[in-house]
Write a protein that holds these residues in place. Structure first.
Motif, PDB file in Angstrom:
ATOM      1  N   UNK A   6       0.646  -1.363   0.027  1.00  0.00           N
ATOM      2  CA  UNK A   6      -0.165  -0.016   0.012  1.00  0.00           C
ATOM      3  C   UNK A   6       0.947   1.285  -0.147  1.00  0.00           C
ATOM      4  N   UNK A   7       0.879   2.184  -1.027  1.00  0.00           N
ATOM      5  CA  UNK A   7       1.550   3.100  -1.110  1.00  0.00           C
ATOM      6  C   UNK A   7       0.770   4.166  -1.388  1.00  0.00           C
ATOM      7  N   UNK A   8       1.424   5.416  -0.870  1.00  0.00           N
ATOM      8  CA  UNK A   8       0.677   6.789  -1.009  1.00  0.00           C
ATOM      9  C   UNK A   8       0.395   7.005  -2.641  1.00  0.00           C
ATOM     10  N   UNK A   9      -0.845   7.345  -3.035  1.00  0.00           N
ATOM     11  CA  UNK A   9      -1.153   7.600  -4.411  1.00  0.00           C
ATOM     12  C   UNK A   9      -1.064   6.361  -5.582  1.00  0.00           C
TER      13      UNK A   9
ATOM     14  N   UNK B  13      -0.697  10.283   7.383  1.00  0.00           N
ATOM     15  CA  UNK B  13      -2.103  10.568   6.693  1.00  0.00           C
ATOM     16  C   UNK B  13      -2.289  11.940   7.153  1.00  0.00           C
ATOM     17  N   UNK B  96      -2.955   6.185   2.498  1.00  0.00           N
ATOM     18  CA  UNK B  96      -2.087   6.962   3.303  1.00  0.00           C
ATOM     19  C   UNK B  96      -1.554   8.182   2.166  1.00  0.00           C
ATOM     20  N   UNK B  97      -1.222   9.422   2.958  1.00  0.00           N
ATOM     21  CA  UNK B  97      -0.857  10.431   2.253  1.00  0.00           C
ATOM     22  C   UNK B  97       0.597  10.421   1.845  1.00  0.00           C
ATOM     23  N   UNK B  98       1.392   9.604   2.823  1.00  0.00           N
ATOM     24  CA  UNK B  98       2.692   9.567   2.498  1.00  0.00           C
ATOM     25  C   UNK B  98       3.034   8.015   2.929  1.00  0.00           C
ATOM     26  N   UNK B  99       4.417   7.571   2.380  1.00  0.00           N
ATOM     27  CA  UNK B  99       4.919   6.417   2.955  1.00  0.00           C
ATOM     28  C   UNK B  99       4.257   5.198   2.302  1.00  0.00           C
TER      29      UNK B  99
END
Lengths: 275, 414
Positions: A6-9, B13, B96-99
């Motif tokens: 699961x990765x951002x974006x 997040x 998630x927003x990052x990572x």
């Protein structure tokens, strides 16, 4: 061992594979809604039968007897009922599906699954109603001695068109409904308005006679025009199929479906955060 | 290749908080259109005061950790520390927003039991439905069906709509389905906080089986330190969206509880249920929630019982940082009449000499009316106090895990 990343974006990657993996959930949700629908309402299946039947009687009286509209060579009740069938499916699918995400908000905020499953199963539930009402059509046709020819074989194609059109618009409406909570006030209006701009009580040939050819071709921009004309043609109306109008409807349906999918998927990620 | 089951790297997040006019929770199309129209026709620049201020809020920021296969790990932290957000990210409910998160194996997350249960459907139907929602195949559910029914103890009511179930039966059935999932990674939120004590125990036992016997990876969030202590070997301690500490469970629990020590000795319930324990005040023998072993201690409980009661019963346990109950104190109406008038009663418990070993302790209270077997509330009081020992063999290394209780004793050397 399979690894999930699961990765951002980048959550999009497994989307279609996931949709396939969750097909059983789709089946179970539809099954749940169908079960509940027929358990809860006392008159159960009767509802699916009574609604189109009663509307058909009213329309026959208003448009057939009072307004004396032409019925394209079919007995007026059959003429109205065959249009009522896809129309009621379309309108109830819109109404049900647009609220479906809100109704299942709890599931959405607690469990992962492709959210597409929810409006899809709402549409399927309405489709079951449609199938039940279709039995009445057969009865009506037998009663009025309407003998369908080979054209009846095309009916499933128009049914698929109705299904896709309903699903496409449902995707738009359900996603918009999550984002803008006052959107639900607009939906009954769309449905009501749609009834008047669709050839349910009257034939689309009337539109050609009164408004000219250009309007008649553009009339196909309402995807239900193609569906309803197709349904009437399939049971043996004497008006030839408006092929270019039908193509317009098909094109609009495809456009709605793809843009709906795109919009739904773009907003889907945020559903759990804003619902 | 390392043998991790879950690997979280730089996870973050972000939420956008819109400070809008009060009472507006959702975006309304009406407002969006009105705003657009304004900016279209209005030549004046929007006034500063009129503009909605949008604030960024990082519910989780730069969180990294790794969990090995077969490990049971707890996530602890106060409310708002980001525990739920972390679980939502791990369960893929939000993005998630990052990572990045990497997970190996089939994941099942249990943020709530009974998600998707429909009151009109029978127990049997709901088992299949809920199983599908949790990601089980139909064949799997069929295979486990009897086991599930057995675990939930609802054989007789299988064909009754669940709206007629008692809340206990409902919970049992819901948990039973979840408990029979066979994922490689199980993510569990505080679902054990509901249900009666006996069933809680059963659930905990089942989860223990899952992690210890079957060697599955379990990620467990709870405020219940004894459950955390029993179930997990390691903990991640979150605070304000970041990892404050991570390590073996006893040390983390101690750190968490000692934080709570600084919170002062008063707990005020937010619950509206009745009867309930409304307020708890711990009066330790020294300031700052420090209690000296052997000195007196008082704890005051305010019971909100919603009108006169005939046979109330109240008790509490003192639980140490390992989750082991070290003492149990009770009061029964039949011994000392209470809660017979009004709707609020203050119970003051005085312990003349507290015989506890050093360490951090907290309370768990039970409120019931035993003749009818009616159990009102079990409460993990989010307060704790620290017991220390003075004037006693300072050379001896007093350790919390040496014992829970200090007996009074006499020696005779013959």
């Amino acid at each position: 061992m399979n690894e999930l990343v699961i990765e951002a974006g980048k959550t999009e990657r497994h989307y279609w594979a996931d949709l396939w993996r969750y097909r059983e959930l789709f089946f179970f949700l539809s099954w749940r809604d169908i079960l509940v629908r027929y358990k809860q309402t006392v008159i159960g299946i009767l509802w699916a039968v009574l609604r189109p039947l009663l509307t058909m009687i009213v329309f026959t009286v208003v448009f057939g007897r009072l307004a004396k509209m032409p019925s394209e060579g079919l007995p007026y009740p059959v003429f109205v009922y065959v249009a009522m069938l896809p129309w009621l499916f379309f309108s109830s699918a819109l109404a049900e599906a647009s609220n479906s995400l809100i109704i299942n908000a709890n599931m959405i905020s607690k469990i992962y699954f492709p959210r597409l499953v929810i409006p899809a199963s709402a549409v399927i539930v309405c489709f079951v109603d449609f199938l039940i009402s279709a039995v009445i059509l057969a009865g009506l046709m037998a009663w009025y001695h309407v003998l369908p020819g080979w054209r009846l074989l095309c009916l499933p194609l128009f049914t698929v068109l109705a299904l896709l059109a309903s699903f496409g618009i449902s995707l738009w409406l359900s996603a918009l409904n999550v984002k803008y909570r006052d959107f639900r006030y607009i939906i009954p209006f769309i449905v009501q308005f749609g009834l008047y701009v669709s050839p349910v009580g009257f034939g689309s040939a009337v539109v050609r006679a009164k408004c000219g050819d250009l309007v008649y071709q553009l009339y196909g921009l309402n995807p239900m025009v193609g569906v309803i004309d197709g349904f009437r043609w399939a049971v043996g109306s004497d008006v030839p199929l408006n092929v270019s109008g039908l193509f317009t409807s098909v094109a609009i349906t495809v456009l709605l479906l793809f843009s709906g999918l795109k919009y739904f998927r773009a907003t889907e990620k945020a559903f759990a955060d804003i619902i | 290749m390392s043998d991790f089951a879950i690997k979280v790297e730089g996870l973050g997040k972000k939420y956008l908080l819109q400070h809008q006019a009060a009472g507006r929770r959702y975006v309304a199309l009406r407002d969006v259109l009105a705003d657009k129209a304004k900016s279209l026709f209005g030549n004046r620049k929007p006034e500063i005061g009129n503009r909605k201020s949008v604030e960024e809020f990082w519910a989780l920021k730069d969180v990294s950790f790794e969990i090995k296969q077969g490990e049971a790990v707890g996530i602890i932290g106060r409310n708002g520390a980001g525990k739920s957000t972390l679980l939502k990210l791990l369960s893929r409910i939000t993005e998630p927003t990052t990572g990045r998160i990497r997970m190996r194996g089939r994941v099942a997350s249990l943020l709530e039991v009974g998600t998707g249960f429909h009151p009109e459907l029978t127990g049997r139907e709901n088992i299949f439905l809920n199983g599908a929602i949790l990601g089980m195949r139909r064949e799997e559910i069929k295979k486990k069906f009897d086991e599930i029914v057995d675990f939930a103890e609802v054989e007789k009511f299988l064909d009754t709509p669940v709206k007629h179930y008692s809340s206990g039966m409902y919970m049992r059935l819901a948990f039973a389905v979840a408990a029979h999932l066979e994922p490689e990674i199980l993510i569990v939120d505080e679902v054990l906080a509901v249900g009666d004590a006996q069933f809680q125990k059963k659930c905990l036992g089942k989860m223990q089986d899952v992690s210890q016997k079957d060697g599955r990876t379990v990620l467990f969030v709870s405020h219940n330190m004894s459950a955390i202590g029993e179930l997990t070997q390691r903990c991640v301690y979150l605070e304000a969206g970041k990892i404050k500490a991570a390590g073996v469970t006893p040390a983390m629990v101690q750190q968490y509880l000692s934080f709570a020590v600084g919170q002062g000795g008063i707990f005020q319930s937010q619950s509206t249920q009745s009867p309930r324990v409304d307020r708890v005040e711990i009066k330790t023998s020294r300031a700052n929630q420090v209690q000296i072993s052997g000195e007196p201690m008082e704890i005051h409980f305010t019971i909100e019982h919603g009108g006169p009661r005939k046979a109330m019963c109240f008790s509490f346990q003192l639980i140490n940082q390992f989750g082991a109950p070290a003492a149990h104190c009770w009061i029964y109406d039949q011994d000392q009449p209470m809660c017979r008038e009004d709707s609020r009663t203050v119970l003051k418990c005085r312990i003349p000499k507290l015989h506890l070993n050093v360490g951090i302790f907290y309370l768990r209270t039970y409120l019931s009316e035993p003749p009818g077997g009616h159990h009102f509330e079990t409460l993990e009081v989010p307060l704790s106090f620290e017991v220390s020992i003075v004037d006693q063999h300072t050379l001896f290394g007093w350790r919390p895990d040496a014992c829970a209780y200090l007996e009074e004793f006499n020696w005779e050397v013959a």
